[in-house]
Design an enzyme around this catalytic site. Structure first.
Site, short mmCIF file in Angstrom:
data_model
loop_
_atom_site.label_atom_id
_atom_site.label_comp_id
_atom_site.label_asym_id
_atom_site.label_seq_id
_atom_site.Cartn_x
_atom_site.Cartn_y
_atom_site.Cartn_z
N ASP A 162 0.76 -1.16 -0.01
CA ASP A 162 -0.04 -0.03 0.12
C ASP A 162 0.77 1.22 0.14
O ASP A 162 1.97 1.22 0.37
CB ASP A 162 -1.03 0.01 1.27
CG ASP A 162 -1.94 -1.30 1.22
OD1 ASP A 162 -2.31 -1.42 0.27
OD2 ASP A 162 -2.39 -1.57 2.19
N TYR A 166 6.84 -8.61 8.38
CA TYR A 166 6.31 -7.09 8.43
C TYR A 166 6.85 -6.57 9.95
O TYR A 166 6.55 -7.28 11.04
CB TYR A 166 4.85 -6.91 8.34
CG TYR A 166 4.64 -7.30 6.91
CD1 TYR A 166 4.73 -6.55 5.79
CD2 TYR A 166 3.99 -8.34 6.63
CE1 TYR A 166 4.12 -6.72 4.80
CE2 TYR A 166 3.71 -8.95 5.34
CZ TYR A 166 3.78 -7.81 4.30
OH TYR A 166 3.13 -8.33 3.15
N ASP A 214 -6.31 1.92 7.71
CA ASP A 214 -5.08 2.58 8.03
C ASP A 214 -5.12 3.81 8.10
O ASP A 214 -6.26 4.71 7.95
CB ASP A 214 -3.74 1.94 6.74
CG ASP A 214 -4.33 2.62 5.72
OD1 ASP A 214 -5.05 3.36 5.51
OD2 ASP A 214 -3.87 2.01 4.54
N ARG A 256 -3.59 -4.79 7.42
CA ARG A 256 -4.45 -3.95 7.66
C ARG A 256 -5.89 -4.48 8.33
O ARG A 256 -6.42 -4.09 9.38
CB ARG A 256 -4.74 -3.23 6.62
CG ARG A 256 -3.94 -2.03 6.19
CD ARG A 256 -4.64 -1.19 4.85
NE ARG A 256 -4.67 -2.21 3.74
CZ ARG A 256 -5.64 -2.09 2.62
NH1 ARG A 256 -6.72 -1.51 3.09
NH2 ARG A 256 -5.75 -2.72 1.67
#
Length: 293
Positions: free
Chosen positions: A40, A68, A82, A174
């Site tokens: 993203d 991550y 987000d 997310r």
């Protein structure tokens, strides 16, 4: 320019994965450029770029383990899950403790069912979900099976914390942040995301986009298919076998091969000549690389 390989790019924040593809294509003057695993605009970190014939290998690079570092904000829910989205609801998260968050994480380990966010590129009814979302439509999304192998809190500064995640391909971080917030009853959204690894591609070995574009000797940064596909077994293809493969014919498989296995077919110099699929004690050419245009 004819190239055949991958670039490990540290994607800057504020850019889509497609933006990076466009910059690489234009800046390095390469016709065929793709990426393996979307990030993203909010996210940074490892974005694997596929160059030339390697665009046909993206599925083998994409479906690997990801790592991550996710920054999560408790108490605020947004429409995109987000910080780029519009705030939908605010709740008091001051009473939530680190211990409560860590306890909640146990329910997200292993194989779980995850509903993708409305703002995602998944298609439903022939349209991408984010197009429906931008048109003000909210539709039911089917839960998908994803795998999370590690989930720990590495930093706690209430109401924010950092989550270290190791997961399989297709996991939406997310959605993970959103689901954790809902389980705790206070809501949550993602405020930052760094992909530190995608398979063998790591952030430590990634190069900044601008560094690549400004490097006159950028070809030295290309990662060969053989080095990028180390998770696939190797099958040595001699000159006789190569003739069969180039004509779409199968070659014998040794006894160590297993059904449904996918392998790299490499020549004596170690160059990838084909992706092979196993069937009935034979290797079938699945993708053949006659040239690297």
């Amino acid at each position: 320019m004819s190239v055949f390989g991958f670039l490990n790019v540290d994607k800057p924040t504020g850019m889509t994965s497609h933006d990076v593809v466009a910059k690489i294509r234009r800046g390095l003057k390469i016709k065929k450029v793709g990426h393996a695993g979307t990030l993203d605009p909010l996210a940074t970190g490892v974005l694997v770029m596929c160059l030339g014939g390697a665009t046909r290998l993206s599925e083998y690079v994409m479906h690997t383990t990801k790592r991550y570092q996710a920054r999560v904000r408790l108490g605020v829910t947004t429409d995109t899950y987000d910080a780029d989205g519009e705030t939908l609801l605010e709740r008091d998260a001051s009473a939530v403790t680190r211990e409560q968050v860590e306890q909640a994480l146990t329910g997200f380990m292993g194989d779980i069912q995850q509903v993708p966010p409305m703002y995602s590129a998944i298609k439903q009814g022939g349209r991408k979900l984010y197009d429906l979302a931008r048109a003000g439509e909210v539709v039911e999304r089917e839960a998908r099976s994803v795998h999370i192998s590690a989930l720990t809190v590495s930093d706690w500064q209430s109401p924010e914390f950092t989550l270290d995640v190791t997961c399989g391909a297709g996991t939406y971080i997310r959605s993970l942040a959103y689901d954790i917030g809902e389980l705790l009853g206070v809501g949550a959204h993602l405020t930052g995301l760094i992909r530190s690894a995608s398979g063998d591609f790591t952030l430590e070995k990634a190069s900044a986009l601008d560094t690549i574009l400004q490097d006159e000797d950028w070809l030295k940064r290309i990662i060969s298919p053989a080095d990028a596909l180390t998770h696939l077994p190797l099958v040595l293809v001699d000159a006789d076998a190569l003739v069969h493969i180039l004509h779409g014919r199968s070659i014998p498989a040794d006894e160590a091969a297993t059904p449904a296995e996918v392998a790299q077919g490499v020549d004596s110099s170690g160059q990838l000549v084909a992706i092979l699929q196993y069937a009935e004690h034979r290797w079938l050419p699945h993708k053949v690389f006659l040239s690297q245009d």
